[in-house]
Design a protein around this motif. Structure first.
Motif, mmCIF file in Angstrom:
data_model
loop_
_atom_site.group_PDB
_atom_site.id
_atom_site.type_symbol
_atom_site.label_atom_id
_atom_site.label_comp_id
_atom_site.label_asym_id
_atom_site.label_seq_id
_atom_site.Cartn_x
_atom_site.Cartn_y
_atom_site.Cartn_z
ATOM 1 N N UNK A 42 35.400 -5.235 -37.554
ATOM 2 C CA UNK A 42 35.511 -4.035 -36.719
ATOM 3 C C UNK A 42 34.597 -2.921 -37.231
ATOM 4 N N UNK A 43 34.453 -2.804 -38.555
ATOM 5 C CA UNK A 43 33.575 -1.792 -39.141
ATOM 6 C C UNK A 43 32.121 -2.128 -38.832
ATOM 7 N N UNK A 44 31.758 -3.405 -38.989
ATOM 8 C CA UNK A 44 30.392 -3.846 -38.678
ATOM 9 C C UNK A 44 30.095 -3.550 -37.209
ATOM 10 N N UNK A 45 31.038 -3.858 -36.343
ATOM 11 C CA UNK A 45 30.864 -3.630 -34.911
ATOM 12 C C UNK A 45 30.623 -2.146 -34.622
ATOM 13 N N UNK A 46 31.420 -1.273 -35.218
ATOM 14 C CA UNK A 46 31.269 0.167 -34.989
ATOM 15 C C UNK A 46 29.937 0.681 -35.514
ATOM 16 N N UNK A 47 29.535 0.212 -36.685
ATOM 17 C CA UNK A 47 28.250 0.639 -37.239
ATOM 18 C C UNK A 47 27.092 0.171 -36.356
ATOM 19 N N UNK A 48 27.142 -1.074 -35.919
ATOM 20 C CA UNK A 48 26.075 -1.618 -35.074
ATOM 21 C C UNK A 48 26.048 -0.927 -33.710
ATOM 22 N N UNK A 49 27.221 -0.572 -33.203
ATOM 23 C CA UNK A 49 27.308 0.106 -31.908
ATOM 24 C C UNK A 49 26.613 1.468 -31.949
ATOM 25 N N UNK A 50 26.597 2.099 -33.111
ATOM 26 C CA UNK A 50 26.000 3.424 -33.251
ATOM 27 C C UNK A 50 24.519 3.378 -33.608
ATOM 28 N N UNK A 51 23.937 2.189 -33.640
ATOM 29 C CA UNK A 51 22.526 2.043 -33.987
ATOM 30 C C UNK A 51 21.639 2.712 -32.936
ATOM 31 N N UNK A 52 20.511 3.242 -33.388
ATOM 32 C CA UNK A 52 19.538 3.853 -32.483
ATOM 33 C C UNK A 52 18.161 3.765 -33.121
ATOM 34 N N UNK A 53 17.148 3.658 -32.284
ATOM 35 C CA UNK A 53 15.782 3.611 -32.786
ATOM 36 C C UNK A 53 15.426 4.933 -33.471
ATOM 37 N N UNK A 54 14.545 4.853 -34.439
ATOM 38 C CA UNK A 54 14.092 6.027 -35.186
ATOM 39 C C UNK A 54 13.558 7.096 -34.229
ATOM 40 N N UNK A 55 12.764 6.689 -33.243
ATOM 41 C CA UNK A 55 12.184 7.637 -32.291
ATOM 42 C C UNK A 55 13.266 8.385 -31.521
ATOM 43 N N UNK A 56 14.331 7.676 -31.143
ATOM 44 C CA UNK A 56 15.438 8.331 -30.447
ATOM 45 C C UNK A 56 16.140 9.323 -31.371
ATOM 46 N N UNK A 57 16.298 8.963 -32.631
ATOM 47 C CA UNK A 57 16.933 9.867 -33.596
ATOM 48 C C UNK A 57 16.119 11.148 -33.753
#
Length: 174
Positions: A42-57
């Motif tokens: 569940x933690x891995x899922x939440x972390x991966x769900x919040x991923x974003x490309x550097x350019x978007x950040x």
């Protein structure tokens, strides 16, 4: 940054991980000290769900900077920064930034009242699963907590349902 867990627990996983890092493979993450295999699914899922490309950040950081300068009592942006941000987002009005959730104005001085773990104002997302400049803004801490992991449309529908069940008449926008 991902928000991570506010509690101290081995099960909570890493706190405040760069969103773009979550796009890396488990092998690359291990090299920087994040062992995804030791975390609960569940933690891995939440972390991966919040991923974003550097350019978007970076684009989100630009947007949040423009919104900050658009708050009452904010310092004036230096001319070159103001011109840069206005070229990206349009004119910056010192009273234009409102809470993404409740739409009430946000004052720059709210940042000064923040204490460790007790911010009065937070970064917020219209859709918590999408990290783009169009989707990000600021919100009162209480509003952001109330919205939780719902999109704004889901949240407003949920609140409307509660209000209707307790006798309020809700007029939905057209």
């Amino acid at each position: 940054m991902t928000t991570g867990a506010s509690w101290k627990s081995k099960d909570a996983g890493p706190n405040r991980v760069r969103r773009w890092a979550m796009l890396m493979t488990d092998k690359k993450l291990l090299r920087i000290g994040i062992d995804m295999k030791k975390l609960k699914p569940i933690v891995v899922s939440k972390l991966r769900e919040k991923a974003a490309k550097y350019e978007d950040c970076m684009a989100v950081a630009q947007r949040l900077t423009a919104l900050t300068y658009g708050m009452p009592n904010a310092p004036r942006a230096p001319k070159e920064i103001s011109e840069y941000l206005e070229a990206l987002f349009g004119p910056i009005d010192d009273s234009s930034t409102t809470c993404l959730v409740c739409r009430n104005p946000l004052d720059f001085e709210m940042f000064a009242s923040a204490r460790r773990g007790k911010a009065e104002i937070e970064t917020s997302h219209s859709n918590p699963r999408l990290h783009t400049p169009e989707n990000v803004g600021f919100a009162h801490r209480a509003c952001n907590i109330a919205q939780g992991n719902k999109t704004l449309d889901e949240f407003y529908g949920w609140i409307s349902g509660i209000l209707e069940r307790v006798g309020y008449t809700i007029q939905r926008p057209s």
